[in-house]
Scaffold this active site. Structure first.
Site, PDB file in Angstrom:
ATOM      1  N   LYS A   1     -89.184 -42.347  16.948  1.00  0.00           N
ATOM      2  CA  LYS A   1     -87.899 -42.550  17.589  1.00  0.00           C
ATOM      3  C   LYS A   1     -87.938 -43.753  18.536  1.00  0.00           C
ATOM      4  O   LYS A   1     -86.926 -44.288  18.933  1.00  0.00           O
ATOM      5  CB  LYS A   1     -87.534 -41.294  18.399  1.00  0.00           C
ATOM      6  CG  LYS A   1     -87.504 -40.035  17.589  1.00  0.00           C
ATOM      7  CD  LYS A   1     -87.415 -38.809  18.555  1.00  0.00           C
ATOM      8  CE  LYS A   1     -87.783 -37.559  17.820  1.00  0.00           C
ATOM      9  NZ  LYS A   1     -87.873 -36.424  18.745  1.00  0.00           N
ATOM     10  N   GLY A   2     -89.154 -44.155  18.892  1.00  0.00           N
ATOM     11  CA  GLY A   2     -89.332 -45.126  19.972  1.00  0.00           C
ATOM     12  C   GLY A   2     -88.634 -46.464  19.792  1.00  0.00           C
ATOM     13  O   GLY A   2     -88.209 -47.086  20.767  1.00  0.00           O
TER      14      GLY A   2
ATOM     15  N   GLU B   1     -91.216 -52.040  15.611  1.00  0.00           N
ATOM     16  CA  GLU B   1     -91.977 -51.045  16.377  1.00  0.00           C
ATOM     17  C   GLU B   1     -91.735 -51.249  17.880  1.00  0.00           C
ATOM     18  O   GLU B   1     -91.531 -52.376  18.334  1.00  0.00           O
ATOM     19  CB  GLU B   1     -93.467 -51.212  16.019  1.00  0.00           C
ATOM     20  CG  GLU B   1     -94.431 -50.318  16.728  1.00  0.00           C
ATOM     21  CD  GLU B   1     -94.308 -48.834  16.391  1.00  0.00           C
ATOM     22  OE1 GLU B   1     -93.204 -48.289  16.563  1.00  0.00           O
ATOM     23  OE2 GLU B   1     -95.312 -48.232  15.987  1.00  0.00           O
TER      24      GLU B   1
ATOM     25  N   ASP C   1    -100.386 -50.176  20.692  1.00  0.00           N
ATOM     26  CA  ASP C   1    -101.393 -49.741  21.657  1.00  0.00           C
ATOM     27  C   ASP C   1    -102.765 -49.784  20.972  1.00  0.00           C
ATOM     28  O   ASP C   1    -103.402 -50.835  20.932  1.00  0.00           O
ATOM     29  CB  ASP C   1    -101.007 -48.332  22.124  1.00  0.00           C
ATOM     30  CG  ASP C   1    -101.897 -47.792  23.222  1.00  0.00           C
ATOM     31  OD1 ASP C   1    -102.629 -48.580  23.833  1.00  0.00           O
ATOM     32  OD2 ASP C   1    -101.863 -46.580  23.480  1.00  0.00           O
TER      33      ASP C   1
ATOM     34  N   PHE D   1     -99.099 -46.809  31.110  1.00  0.00           N
ATOM     35  CA  PHE D   1     -98.241 -45.975  30.274  1.00  0.00           C
ATOM     36  C   PHE D   1     -96.810 -46.248  30.704  1.00  0.00           C
ATOM     37  O   PHE D   1     -96.442 -46.046  31.862  1.00  0.00           O
ATOM     38  CB  PHE D   1     -98.575 -44.482  30.385  1.00  0.00           C
ATOM     39  CG  PHE D   1     -97.890 -43.712  29.304  1.00  0.00           C
ATOM     40  CD1 PHE D   1     -98.454 -43.616  28.040  1.00  0.00           C
ATOM     41  CD2 PHE D   1     -96.642 -43.142  29.521  1.00  0.00           C
ATOM     42  CE1 PHE D   1     -97.789 -42.961  27.010  1.00  0.00           C
ATOM     43  CE2 PHE D   1     -95.967 -42.483  28.495  1.00  0.00           C
ATOM     44  CZ  PHE D   1     -96.556 -42.393  27.243  1.00  0.00           C
ATOM     45  N   VAL D   2     -96.002 -46.756  29.763  1.00  0.00           N
ATOM     46  CA  VAL D   2     -94.645 -47.177  30.104  1.00  0.00           C
ATOM     47  C   VAL D   2     -93.604 -46.296  29.416  1.00  0.00           C
ATOM     48  O   VAL D   2     -93.861 -45.725  28.355  1.00  0.00           O
ATOM     49  CB  VAL D   2     -94.408 -48.670  29.758  1.00  0.00           C
ATOM     50  CG1 VAL D   2     -95.198 -49.571  30.697  1.00  0.00           C
ATOM     51  CG2 VAL D   2     -94.759 -48.985  28.305  1.00  0.00           C
TER      52      VAL D   2
ATOM     53  N   ASP E   1     -90.986 -42.897  25.297  1.00  0.00           N
ATOM     54  CA  ASP E   1     -90.903 -41.590  25.959  1.00  0.00           C
ATOM     55  C   ASP E   1     -92.225 -41.142  26.557  1.00  0.00           C
ATOM     56  O   ASP E   1     -93.283 -41.681  26.238  1.00  0.00           O
ATOM     57  CB  ASP E   1     -90.484 -40.519  24.947  1.00  0.00           C
ATOM     58  CG  ASP E   1     -91.611 -40.176  23.977  1.00  0.00           C
ATOM     59  OD1 ASP E   1     -92.226 -41.108  23.408  1.00  0.00           O
ATOM     60  OD2 ASP E   1     -91.916 -38.978  23.805  1.00  0.00           O
TER      61      ASP E   1
ATOM     62  N   ARG F   1     -86.406 -41.657  27.338  1.00  0.00           N
ATOM     63  CA  ARG F   1     -86.114 -42.690  26.337  1.00  0.00           C
ATOM     64  C   ARG F   1     -84.862 -43.482  26.703  1.00  0.00           C
ATOM     65  O   ARG F   1     -84.688 -44.624  26.295  1.00  0.00           O
ATOM     66  CB  ARG F   1     -85.864 -42.055  24.964  1.00  0.00           C
ATOM     67  CG  ARG F   1     -87.092 -41.434  24.317  1.00  0.00           C
ATOM     68  CD  ARG F   1     -86.772 -41.087  22.870  1.00  0.00           C
ATOM     69  NE  ARG F   1     -87.755 -40.213  22.267  1.00  0.00           N
ATOM     70  CZ  ARG F   1     -88.908 -40.619  21.725  1.00  0.00           C
ATOM     71  NH1 ARG F   1     -89.216 -41.885  21.717  1.00  0.00           N
ATOM     72  NH2 ARG F   1     -89.740 -39.755  21.178  1.00  0.00           N
TER      73      ARG F   1
HETATM   74  P1  IMP Z   1    -100.746 -46.890  18.538  1.00  0.00           P
HETATM   75  O1  IMP Z   1    -100.852 -46.228  17.214  1.00  0.00           O
HETATM   76  O2  IMP Z   1    -101.812 -46.394  19.482  1.00  0.00           O
HETATM   77  O3  IMP Z   1    -100.681 -48.395  18.487  1.00  0.00           O
HETATM   78  O4  IMP Z   1     -99.455 -46.369  19.244  1.00  0.00           O
HETATM   79  C1  IMP Z   1     -98.207 -46.606  18.827  1.00  0.00           C
HETATM   80  C2  IMP Z   1     -97.255 -45.532  19.306  1.00  0.00           C
HETATM   81  O5  IMP Z   1     -97.756 -44.817  20.441  1.00  0.00           O
HETATM   82  C3  IMP Z   1     -95.987 -46.174  19.772  1.00  0.00           C
HETATM   83  O6  IMP Z   1     -95.088 -46.332  18.725  1.00  0.00           O
HETATM   84  C4  IMP Z   1     -95.502 -45.198  20.823  1.00  0.00           C
HETATM   85  O7  IMP Z   1     -94.759 -44.173  20.222  1.00  0.00           O
HETATM   86  C5  IMP Z   1     -96.759 -44.606  21.405  1.00  0.00           C
HETATM   87  N1  IMP Z   1     -97.145 -45.280  22.666  1.00  0.00           N
HETATM   88  C6  IMP Z   1     -98.204 -46.097  22.891  1.00  0.00           C
HETATM   89  N2  IMP Z   1     -98.232 -46.514  24.167  1.00  0.00           N
HETATM   90  C7  IMP Z   1     -97.158 -45.964  24.773  1.00  0.00           C
HETATM   91  C8  IMP Z   1     -96.630 -46.054  26.110  1.00  0.00           C
HETATM   92  O8  IMP Z   1     -97.126 -46.735  27.020  1.00  0.00           O
HETATM   93  N3  IMP Z   1     -95.488 -45.341  26.336  1.00  0.00           N
HETATM   94  C9  IMP Z   1     -94.878 -44.570  25.387  1.00  0.00           C
HETATM   95  N4  IMP Z   1     -95.335 -44.487  24.134  1.00  0.00           N
HETATM   96  C10 IMP Z   1     -96.474 -45.168  23.823  1.00  0.00           C
END
Ligand code: IMP
Length: 180
Positions: A44-45, A99, A103, A152-153, A159, A165
């Site tokens: 949903k992000g 996206e 992270d 963490f944002v 969210d 959100r």
């Molecule tokens: P990754 O697979 O670790 O790169 O993470 C991607 C997903 O993790 C993103 O699409 C977000 O949904 C979630 N995410 C990563 N960091 C944050 C953050 O700081 N705040 C909120 N959601 C996050």
């Protein structure tokens, strides 16, 4: 939900995001003229970013929606589940994955593989925010909004346990909302 003290610092405000979407939209419109790409919104992000970005894209494209989950509370579980919310043909199409944040990179790594396995003609990444410090796999967004440090944002679609959100900016979460 107490939005008034949800963040300790606003990192990116709404106007900055809108201006960035205008730039990204212009670039994408030039790069994808006559290619009719599929713009994939990762729910949903990415929803708020996606809605703003598409307003500034002037070439033909189609809109599709998928869900990719890997997060629990404020950390990645490392396992990425993909569900397509709409049905569409991937073969021989130019795919742009939209996206919210990169992270560890695991979600996008899995998503790129998924589209390549399904014979997309090309797969590129558009990310609103990049956190480089926690990368576990190599992923470089082709179109990027903002680089941030390892916070963490929340807000603008991002969210914490489904909350916050709707904030119209991206900010560092107030630690009082993080589950101990
Ligand atoms: P990754 O697979 O670790 O790169 O993470 C991607 C997903 O993790 C993103 O699409 C977000 O949904 C979630 N995410 C990563 N960091 C944050 C953050 O700081 N705040 C909120 N959601 C996050």
């Amino acid at each position: 939900m107490q939005n008034n003290d949800a963040v300790t610092q606003i990192l990116i405000d709404e106007q900055e995001i809108i201006e960035k979407c205008k730039d990204l939209g212009k670039q994408i419109s030039q790069d994808y003229a006559n290619k009719n790409p599929i713009l994939i919104c990762t729910l949903k992000g990415a929803l708020m970013f996606y809605s703003e970005l598409v307003k500034h894209i002037t070439c033909a494209f189609s809109m599709e929606f998928i869900k990719a989950n890997s997060y629990e509370d404020d950390h990645s579980t490392g396992k990425v589940e993909i569900k397509s919310m709409t049905s569409f043909e991937i073969k021989n199409r130019d795919i742009l994955i939209i996206e919210d944040i990169v992270d560890t990179g695991l979600t996008l790594h899995r998503l790129c593989d998924y589209f390549k396995e399904n014979q997309a003609k090309s797969v590129k990444i558009v990310a609103l925010v990049n956190k480089k410090t926690k990368r576990l796999v190599e992923i470089h967004p082709d179109y990027l909004g903002f680089e941030i440090e390892n916070h963490f944002v929340i807000g603008y679609g991002l969210d914490y346990n489904e909350q916050f959100r709707n904030l119209p900016y991206i900010g560092i979460i107030n630690p009082k909302y993080i589950k101990k």
